[in-house]
Design a protein around this motif. Structure first.
Motif, PDB file in Angstrom:
ATOM      1  N   GLU A 392     -80.120 -13.444 -10.642  1.00  0.00           N
ATOM      2  CA  GLU A 392     -80.065 -12.041 -11.063  1.00  0.00           C
ATOM      3  C   GLU A 392     -79.520 -11.141  -9.964  1.00  0.00           C
ATOM      4  N   SER A 393     -79.992 -11.316  -8.731  1.00  0.00           N
ATOM      5  CA  SER A 393     -79.529 -10.459  -7.637  1.00  0.00           C
ATOM      6  C   SER A 393     -78.044 -10.682  -7.353  1.00  0.00           C
ATOM      7  N   ASP A 394     -77.610 -11.943  -7.425  1.00  0.00           N
ATOM      8  CA  ASP A 394     -76.198 -12.248  -7.169  1.00  0.00           C
ATOM      9  C   ASP A 394     -75.302 -11.679  -8.261  1.00  0.00           C
ATOM     10  N   THR A 395     -75.710 -11.828  -9.502  1.00  0.00           N
ATOM     11  CA  THR A 395     -74.880 -11.333 -10.601  1.00  0.00           C
ATOM     12  C   THR A 395     -74.789  -9.807 -10.593  1.00  0.00           C
ATOM     13  N   SER A 396     -75.868  -9.147 -10.177  1.00  0.00           N
ATOM     14  CA  SER A 396     -75.827  -7.679 -10.104  1.00  0.00           C
ATOM     15  C   SER A 396     -74.807  -7.219  -9.071  1.00  0.00           C
ATOM     16  N   ALA A 397     -74.808  -7.876  -7.912  1.00  0.00           N
ATOM     17  CA  ALA A 397     -73.839  -7.514  -6.871  1.00  0.00           C
ATOM     18  C   ALA A 397     -72.417  -7.839  -7.305  1.00  0.00           C
ATOM     19  N   LEU A 398     -72.235  -8.978  -7.957  1.00  0.00           N
ATOM     20  CA  LEU A 398     -70.897  -9.368  -8.403  1.00  0.00           C
ATOM     21  C   LEU A 398     -70.382  -8.443  -9.503  1.00  0.00           C
ATOM     22  N   GLU A 399     -71.273  -7.953 -10.321  1.00  0.00           N
ATOM     23  CA  GLU A 399     -70.862  -7.020 -11.373  1.00  0.00           C
ATOM     24  C   GLU A 399     -70.286  -5.745 -10.767  1.00  0.00           C
ATOM     25  N   VAL A 400     -70.924  -5.261  -9.701  1.00  0.00           N
ATOM     26  CA  VAL A 400     -70.421  -4.069  -9.013  1.00  0.00           C
ATOM     27  C   VAL A 400     -69.076  -4.360  -8.346  1.00  0.00           C
ATOM     28  N   MET A 401     -68.963  -5.519  -7.692  1.00  0.00           N
ATOM     29  CA  MET A 401     -67.709  -5.894  -7.033  1.00  0.00           C
ATOM     30  C   MET A 401     -66.577  -6.036  -8.044  1.00  0.00           C
ATOM     31  N   LEU A 402     -66.885  -6.626  -9.184  1.00  0.00           N
ATOM     32  CA  LEU A 402     -65.866  -6.827 -10.213  1.00  0.00           C
ATOM     33  C   LEU A 402     -65.348  -5.488 -10.733  1.00  0.00           C
ATOM     34  N   GLU A 403     -66.259  -4.573 -10.980  1.00  0.00           N
ATOM     35  CA  GLU A 403     -65.863  -3.241 -11.446  1.00  0.00           C
ATOM     36  C   GLU A 403     -65.020  -2.529 -10.393  1.00  0.00           C
ATOM     37  N   ASP A 404     -65.413  -2.673  -9.134  1.00  0.00           N
ATOM     38  CA  ASP A 404     -64.674  -2.028  -8.045  1.00  0.00           C
ATOM     39  C   ASP A 404     -63.255  -2.591  -7.936  1.00  0.00           C
ATOM     40  N   CYS A 405     -63.117  -3.907  -8.063  1.00  0.00           N
ATOM     41  CA  CYS A 405     -61.781  -4.532  -8.002  1.00  0.00           C
ATOM     42  C   CYS A 405     -60.892  -4.047  -9.142  1.00  0.00           C
ATOM     43  N   TRP A 406     -61.475  -3.923 -10.317  1.00  0.00           N
ATOM     44  CA  TRP A 406     -60.701  -3.483 -11.476  1.00  0.00           C
ATOM     45  C   TRP A 406     -60.245  -2.032 -11.306  1.00  0.00           C
ATOM     46  N   VAL A 407     -61.108  -1.184 -10.782  1.00  0.00           N
ATOM     47  CA  VAL A 407     -60.749   0.218 -10.555  1.00  0.00           C
ATOM     48  C   VAL A 407     -59.619   0.324  -9.528  1.00  0.00           C
ATOM     49  N   HIS A 408     -59.719  -0.439  -8.435  1.00  0.00           N
ATOM     50  CA  HIS A 408     -58.684  -0.394  -7.402  1.00  0.00           C
ATOM     51  C   HIS A 408     -57.346  -0.916  -7.928  1.00  0.00           C
ATOM     52  N   LEU A 409     -57.392  -1.951  -8.756  1.00  0.00           N
ATOM     53  CA  LEU A 409     -56.144  -2.488  -9.303  1.00  0.00           C
ATOM     54  C   LEU A 409     -55.495  -1.487 -10.256  1.00  0.00           C
ATOM     55  N   GLN A 410     -56.297  -0.815 -11.056  1.00  0.00           N
ATOM     56  CA  GLN A 410     -55.750   0.202 -11.952  1.00  0.00           C
ATOM     57  C   GLN A 410     -55.104   1.336 -11.167  1.00  0.00           C
ATOM     58  N   ALA A 411     -55.729   1.699 -10.052  1.00  0.00           N
ATOM     59  CA  ALA A 411     -55.171   2.777  -9.234  1.00  0.00           C
ATOM     60  C   ALA A 411     -53.880   2.350  -8.542  1.00  0.00           C
ATOM     61  N   ALA A 412     -53.765   1.065  -8.232  1.00  0.00           N
ATOM     62  CA  ALA A 412     -52.573   0.579  -7.527  1.00  0.00           C
ATOM     63  C   ALA A 412     -51.378   0.434  -8.455  1.00  0.00           C
ATOM     64  N   MET A 413     -51.630   0.237  -9.748  1.00  0.00           N
ATOM     65  CA  MET A 413     -50.539   0.011 -10.694  1.00  0.00           C
ATOM     66  C   MET A 413     -50.034   1.329 -11.262  1.00  0.00           C
ATOM     67  N   PRO A 414     -48.716   1.483 -11.362  1.00  0.00           N
ATOM     68  CA  PRO A 414     -48.178   2.633 -12.097  1.00  0.00           C
ATOM     69  C   PRO A 414     -48.589   2.555 -13.564  1.00  0.00           C
ATOM     70  N   THR A 415     -48.512   3.656 -14.239  1.00  0.00           N
ATOM     71  CA  THR A 415     -48.982   3.702 -15.629  1.00  0.00           C
ATOM     72  C   THR A 415     -48.084   2.931 -16.572  1.00  0.00           C
ATOM     73  N   SER A 416     -46.810   2.741 -16.230  1.00  0.00           N
ATOM     74  CA  SER A 416     -45.888   2.016 -17.108  1.00  0.00           C
ATOM     75  C   SER A 416     -44.744   1.488 -16.278  1.00  0.00           C
ATOM     76  N   ASP A 417     -43.908   0.652 -16.898  1.00  0.00           N
ATOM     77  CA  ASP A 417     -42.730   0.129 -16.212  1.00  0.00           C
ATOM     78  C   ASP A 417     -41.767   1.263 -15.909  1.00  0.00           C
ATOM     79  N   SER A 418     -41.242   1.242 -14.704  1.00  0.00           N
ATOM     80  CA  SER A 418     -40.281   2.281 -14.324  1.00  0.00           C
ATOM     81  C   SER A 418     -38.877   1.816 -14.610  1.00  0.00           C
TER      82      SER A 418
END
Length: 418
Positions: A392-418
């Protein structure tokens, strides 16, 4: 062999594969791995005997013996199919598909062996078919006997594939700094030239030393001649000895110089060989193009997402590996769902890795990354209740890390193909 009998043997092999479409008998004891080994060895012996009889080929094959061996081989294959089918009792979809594939991997090449045996009359074709049967038998020896082993082996394949994806991203990221690579190559070239110059300097210095030694040797020779003349010895004898001594001195003192000249030649040849090998390697090297600064950021964020998703899968599969040998019926569906989502992660990871090559298609990257994120998030919800408390403790931490990675990747990608 009679054509009808030959067709019957092939039909029996097909029926052995079709056996897995039906339900296994529940009143039969599950076979042991020792029983499986015995059946596989029997098939191996039968195919070996066929190979011995057909090693020369031709029209004078002992048909009666071959027919008997063919029937015995088919019986052994049907015994194998029946044994593996018994193991499907209580099996989930993963174990059942593995067992069916294992049976088909032996029965199908066995049928091909029979066709080669009675249609081509033996020879190399039969030997090749026997080799295929033996390869299938070797793989069949490692077939899992329970749901836990079948599921975990497939999860291990997914983890390996994801690790390969991370390695591919690392290579792509490292290969983009071409300026650094050129500087390293130039530095290596300057170092090689400097080493050659040093060797040539030693050669020049050695030649100067040789000249001085030659003059000293010449003076010594003159002194020796004068001494011997003063002692009333034969001048001709002294002259001959002096010439012999001079040649020996010259040979001994010129050896270092020659060695250094050889060293220069070897160093130059080695440098040319290295340059030639690099040119040849560059000719076959795949040039993927340069990543832009935005693409480089996307690559790094995608790598972090894949790495975190892999950690999620390892964390969730840990209770499966350390748990009891038999998965309870109530938990089997959960573990099958874990496997299903992990295989979906594998496909998304492969698509994401392919989308990292420039020029990146951001719609493609976004779709693969979103699929990877969703599959990893669903994995966290599929852990059986009996195992959830352990991690339980490991999955809770990984859930936060996973969400953080997804947010950073969305911010790094442009909204559409240029």
């Amino acid at each position: 062999m009679d054509q009808s009998k030959f067709s019957l043997l092939l039909d029996l092999l097909e029926q052995g594969i079709e056996l897995f479409k039906g339900k296994p008998r529940c009143d039969v004891a599950l076979p042991s791995r020792e029983k499986l080994q015995a059946v596989l060895e029997k098939i191996r012996v039968d195919t070996s005997k066929i190979g011995v009889l057909c090693q020369d080929g031709g029209s004078d094959l002992p048909l009666i013996q071959l027919e008997a061996l063919a029937e015995t081989l088919v019986q052994g294959c049907l015994s194998l199919a029946a044994l593996l089918h018994c193991l499907t009792s209580g099996a989930g979809p993963s174990l059942k598909s593995v067992l069916q594939a294992a049976a088909a991997s032996v029965l199908q090449p066995a049928g091909h062996l029979l066709k080669e045996l009675f249609e081509s009359g033996g020879g190399k074709a039969v030997k090749s078919s026997i080799g295929h049967v033996w390869g299938a038998l070797e793989s069949c020896e490692k077939v899992p006997f329970d749901n836990k082993s079948a599921i975990f082996k497939r999860i291990a394949v997914v983890l390996t594939s994801m690790q390969d994806g991370i390695r591919e991203m690392d290579e792509l990221s490292g290969g983009e700094n071409k300026k650094m690579k050129i500087e390293e190559e130039e530095e290596e070239e300057h170092r090689a030239v400097h080493e050659i110059d040093e060797v040539r300097g030693k050669v020049s210095e050695q030649k100067t030393i040789d000249e001085v030694r030659g003059k000293v040797s010449e003076q010594k020779t003159i002194d020796e001649v004068r001494g011997k003349v003063s002692e009333q010895k034969n001048i001709d004898e002294v002259h001959n000895q002096t010439e012999l001594g001079q040649r020996q001195v010259d040979d001994e003192e010129q050896r270092p110089s020659r060695a250094l000249e050889v060293e220069v030649h070897v160093a130059s040849a080695a440098k040319e060989k290295v340059e030639g090998a690099e040119d040849e390697e560059d000719a076959f090297e795949f040039e993927s193009g340069e990543l832009s600064e935005a693409e480089q950021r996307t690559l790094l964020c995608a790598r972090k997402l894949v790495e975190t998703a892999g950690r999620v899968l390892r964390c969730i599969s840990k209770p499966l590996l350390q748990g009891p040998a038999v998965i309870q019926d109530a938990d089997l569906d959960n573990w099958e769902n874990v496997l299903w989502h992990s295989q979906a992660m594998q496909r998304c990871c492969e698509n994401l890795g392919a989308g990292m090559y420039p020029p990146q298609s951001y719609d493609e990257v976004c779709g693969a990354a979103e699929g990877l994120y969703n599959s990893a998030a669903l994995l966290l919800q599929e852990v059986p209740e009996a195992c959830a408390a352990q991690i339980e403790s490991d999955t809770s931490a990984l859930e936060v890390m996973l969400e953080d990675c997804w947010v950073h990747l969305q911010a790094a990608m442009p909204t559409s193909d240029s």
